[in-house]
Motif scaffolding. Structure first.
Motif, PDB file in Angstrom:
ATOM      1  N   ALA A  49       0.848  -1.196   0.000  1.00 17.69           N
ATOM      2  CA  ALA A  49       0.000   0.000   0.000  1.00 17.69           C
ATOM      3  C   ALA A  49       0.883   1.246   0.000  1.00 17.69           C
ATOM      4  CB  ALA A  49      -0.911   0.010   1.223  1.00 17.69           C
ATOM      5  N   GLU A  50       0.495   2.234  -0.794  1.00 15.18           N
ATOM      6  CA  GLU A  50       1.253   3.491  -0.843  1.00 15.18           C
ATOM      7  C   GLU A  50       1.308   4.190   0.503  1.00 15.18           C
ATOM      8  OE1 GLU A  50      -0.625   5.781  -3.954  1.00 15.18           O
ATOM      9  OE2 GLU A  50       0.899   5.168  -5.393  1.00 15.18           O
ATOM     10  N   ASP A  51       0.270   4.005   1.323  1.00 10.59           N
ATOM     11  CA  ASP A  51       0.213   4.712   2.606  1.00 10.59           C
ATOM     12  C   ASP A  51       0.705   3.849   3.776  1.00 10.59           C
ATOM     13  OD1 ASP A  51      -2.023   3.036   2.366  1.00 10.59           O
ATOM     14  OD2 ASP A  51      -3.216   4.267   3.719  1.00 10.59           O
ATOM     15  N   ASP A  52       1.503   2.829   3.493  1.00  7.13           N
ATOM     16  CA  ASP A  52       2.080   1.994   4.553  1.00  7.13           C
ATOM     17  C   ASP A  52       3.092   2.841   5.318  1.00  7.13           C
ATOM     18  OD1 ASP A  52       3.590   0.184   6.087  1.00  7.13           O
ATOM     19  OD2 ASP A  52       3.328  -1.417   4.627  1.00  7.13           O
ATOM     20  N   ASN A  53       2.816   3.099   6.588  1.00  9.04           N
ATOM     21  CA  ASN A  53       3.716   3.944   7.386  1.00  9.04           C
ATOM     22  C   ASN A  53       4.701   3.111   8.211  1.00  9.04           C
ATOM     23  OD1 ASN A  53       1.904   2.961   9.217  1.00  9.04           O
ATOM     24  ND2 ASN A  53       1.359   4.926  10.100  1.00  9.04           N
ATOM     25  N   ILE A  54       4.672   1.796   8.068  1.00 10.93           N
ATOM     26  CA  ILE A  54       5.629   0.923   8.740  1.00 10.93           C
ATOM     27  C   ILE A  54       6.760   0.572   7.786  1.00 10.93           C
ATOM     28  CG2 ILE A  54       5.969  -1.285   9.934  1.00 10.93           C
ATOM     29  CD1 ILE A  54       4.116   0.631  11.462  1.00 10.93           C
ATOM     30  N   ILE A  55       6.404   0.098   6.600  1.00 10.57           N
ATOM     31  CA  ILE A  55       7.379  -0.221   5.556  1.00 10.57           C
ATOM     32  C   ILE A  55       7.025   0.639   4.340  1.00 10.57           C
ATOM     33  CG2 ILE A  55       8.345  -2.013   4.073  1.00 10.57           C
ATOM     34  CD1 ILE A  55       7.447  -4.033   6.249  1.00 10.57           C
ATOM     35  N   PRO A  56       7.817   1.657   4.059  1.00 13.31           N
ATOM     36  CA  PRO A  56       7.498   2.558   2.954  1.00 13.31           C
ATOM     37  C   PRO A  56       7.397   1.810   1.617  1.00 13.31           C
ATOM     38  CG  PRO A  56       9.279   3.446   4.293  1.00 13.31           C
ATOM     39  CD  PRO A  56       9.043   2.039   4.754  1.00 13.31           C
ATOM     40  N   VAL A  57       6.493   2.275   0.768  1.00 13.80           N
ATOM     41  CA  VAL A  57       6.285   1.638  -0.524  1.00 13.80           C
ATOM     42  C   VAL A  57       7.574   1.641  -1.351  1.00 13.80           C
ATOM     43  CG1 VAL A  57       5.454   3.689  -1.759  1.00 13.80           C
ATOM     44  CG2 VAL A  57       4.644   1.394  -2.434  1.00 13.80           C
ATOM     45  N   MET A  79       3.997  -7.076  -8.945  1.00 17.13           N
ATOM     46  CA  MET A  79       3.760  -6.195  -7.803  1.00 17.13           C
ATOM     47  C   MET A  79       2.453  -5.455  -8.006  1.00 17.13           C
ATOM     48  SD  MET A  79       6.184  -3.281  -6.138  1.00 17.13           S
ATOM     49  CE  MET A  79       5.711  -2.509  -4.593  1.00 17.13           C
ATOM     50  N   VAL A  80       1.670  -5.393  -6.945  1.00 22.43           N
ATOM     51  CA  VAL A  80       0.437  -4.607  -6.945  1.00 22.43           C
ATOM     52  C   VAL A  80       0.602  -3.536  -5.876  1.00 22.43           C
ATOM     53  CG1 VAL A  80      -2.057  -4.627  -6.577  1.00 22.43           C
ATOM     54  CG2 VAL A  80      -0.935  -6.609  -7.636  1.00 22.43           C
ATOM     55  N   VAL A  81       0.466  -2.282  -6.283  1.00 19.70           N
ATOM     56  CA  VAL A  81       0.534  -1.166  -5.340  1.00 19.70           C
ATOM     57  C   VAL A  81      -0.877  -0.609  -5.185  1.00 19.70           C
ATOM     58  CG1 VAL A  81       1.499   1.114  -4.882  1.00 19.70           C
ATOM     59  CG2 VAL A  81       2.910  -0.636  -5.981  1.00 19.70           C
ATOM     60  N   PHE A  82      -1.343  -0.566  -3.958  1.00 20.30           N
ATOM     61  CA  PHE A  82      -2.679  -0.070  -3.647  1.00 20.30           C
ATOM     62  C   PHE A  82      -2.589   1.424  -3.361  1.00 20.30           C
ATOM     63  CE2 PHE A  82      -2.611  -4.549  -2.823  1.00 20.30           C
ATOM     64  CZ  PHE A  82      -3.810  -4.987  -3.359  1.00 20.30           C
ATOM     65  N   GLU A  83      -3.432   2.185  -3.991  1.00 18.52           N
ATOM     66  CA  GLU A  83      -3.406   3.638  -3.895  1.00 18.52           C
ATOM     67  C   GLU A  83      -3.624   4.131  -2.468  1.00 18.52           C
ATOM     68  OE1 GLU A  83      -6.256   5.145  -6.646  1.00 18.52           O
ATOM     69  OE2 GLU A  83      -5.200   4.325  -8.381  1.00 18.52           O
ATOM     70  N   ARG A  84      -2.958   5.212  -2.152  1.00 16.44           N
ATOM     71  CA  ARG A  84      -3.024   5.852  -0.832  1.00 16.44           C
ATOM     72  C   ARG A  84      -4.465   6.143  -0.411  1.00 16.44           C
ATOM     73  NH1 ARG A  84       0.746   8.168   1.747  1.00 16.44           N
ATOM     74  NH2 ARG A  84       2.163   8.124  -0.008  1.00 16.44           N
ATOM     75  N   TYR A  88      -5.338   1.619   3.137  1.00 17.55           N
ATOM     76  CA  TYR A  88      -5.015   0.279   3.640  1.00 17.55           C
ATOM     77  C   TYR A  88      -3.816   0.253   4.585  1.00 17.55           C
ATOM     78  CZ  TYR A  88      -8.254  -1.492   0.114  1.00 17.55           C
ATOM     79  OH  TYR A  88      -9.363  -1.751  -0.644  1.00 17.55           O
ATOM     80  N   GLY A  89      -2.935   1.223   4.463  1.00 23.91           N
ATOM     81  CA  GLY A  89      -1.785   1.270   5.365  1.00 23.91           C
ATOM     82  C   GLY A  89      -0.994  -0.026   5.370  1.00 23.91           C
ATOM     83  N   HIS A  90      -0.502  -0.401   6.532  1.00 21.00           N
ATOM     84  CA  HIS A  90       0.340  -1.589   6.665  1.00 21.00           C
ATOM     85  C   HIS A  90      -0.460  -2.876   6.841  1.00 21.00           C
ATOM     86  CE1 HIS A  90       4.040  -3.732   7.529  1.00 21.00           C
ATOM     87  NE2 HIS A  90       3.484  -4.248   8.604  1.00 21.00           N
ATOM     88  N   ARG A  91      -1.701  -2.767   7.301  1.00 23.72           N
ATOM     89  CA  ARG A  91      -2.408  -3.960   7.746  1.00 23.72           C
ATOM     90  C   ARG A  91      -3.682  -4.324   6.991  1.00 23.72           C
ATOM     91  NH1 ARG A  91      -3.211  -3.221  13.978  1.00 23.72           N
ATOM     92  NH2 ARG A  91      -4.463  -5.059  13.550  1.00 23.72           N
ATOM     93  N   TYR A  92      -4.175  -3.484   6.107  1.00 22.37           N
ATOM     94  CA  TYR A  92      -5.528  -3.713   5.614  1.00 22.37           C
ATOM     95  C   TYR A  92      -5.665  -3.972   4.118  1.00 22.37           C
ATOM     96  CZ  TYR A  92      -6.598  -2.388  10.331  1.00 22.37           C
ATOM     97  OH  TYR A  92      -6.642  -2.345  11.701  1.00 22.37           O
ATOM     98  N   ILE A  93      -4.609  -4.395   3.464  1.00 20.32           N
ATOM     99  CA  ILE A  93      -4.721  -4.804   2.059  1.00 20.32           C
ATOM    100  C   ILE A  93      -5.742  -5.927   1.937  1.00 20.32           C
ATOM    101  CG2 ILE A  93      -3.481  -5.989   0.198  1.00 20.32           C
ATOM    102  CD1 ILE A  93      -1.054  -4.277   0.885  1.00 20.32           C
TER     103      ILE A  93
END
Length: 115
Positions: A49-57, A79-84, A88-93
């Motif tokens: 996810a683009e908005d993952d604040n634990i492991i940056p995209v 690779m699939v990148v989910f838009e900010r 979804y952040g780090h946990r909700y893909i």
């Protein structure tokens, strides 16, 4: 009743996380997936996810590049990148309604890029 602002409730977790990371580094326990991915001999799909604040995209993209550059072209990497905006952040893909179709397509045809 005294209420704490939301940020103050995160402080103990942030401090704990930094302490844990420091301990891992001191003991030379590193998460260097990009250095080891070239040894993976099966197809790989990376979901980030683009908005993952634990492991940056950017680290997910670095892993994807290492996988595509360091492995034979005959071994699929997607690779699939989910838009900010999806939040979804780090946990909700796992909440993405299209996730099952990404997984199914990858399992059925790993050679077809999902990106």
């Amino acid at each position: 009743m005294i209420r704490r602002p939301p940020r103050s409730t995160l402080f103990p977790y942030t401090t704990l996380f930094r302490s844990a990371v420091s301990a891992l580094k001191r003991n030379k326990i590193l998460f260097e997936s990009d250095k080891h991915v070239s040894g993976v001999t099966i197809p790989i799909v990376i979901l980030h996810a683009e908005d993952d604040n634990i492991i940056p995209v950017e680290l997910g993209r670095k892993l994807y590049e290492a996988a595509t550059d360091g492995r034979p072209k005959s071994v699929a990497t997607s690779m699939v990148v989910f838009e900010r905006e999806l939040g979804y952040g780090h946990r909700y893909i796992c909440r993405d309604p299209d996730l099952p179709s990404y997984i199914r397509r990858f399992l059925d045809h790993p050679e077809v890029k999902l990106t």
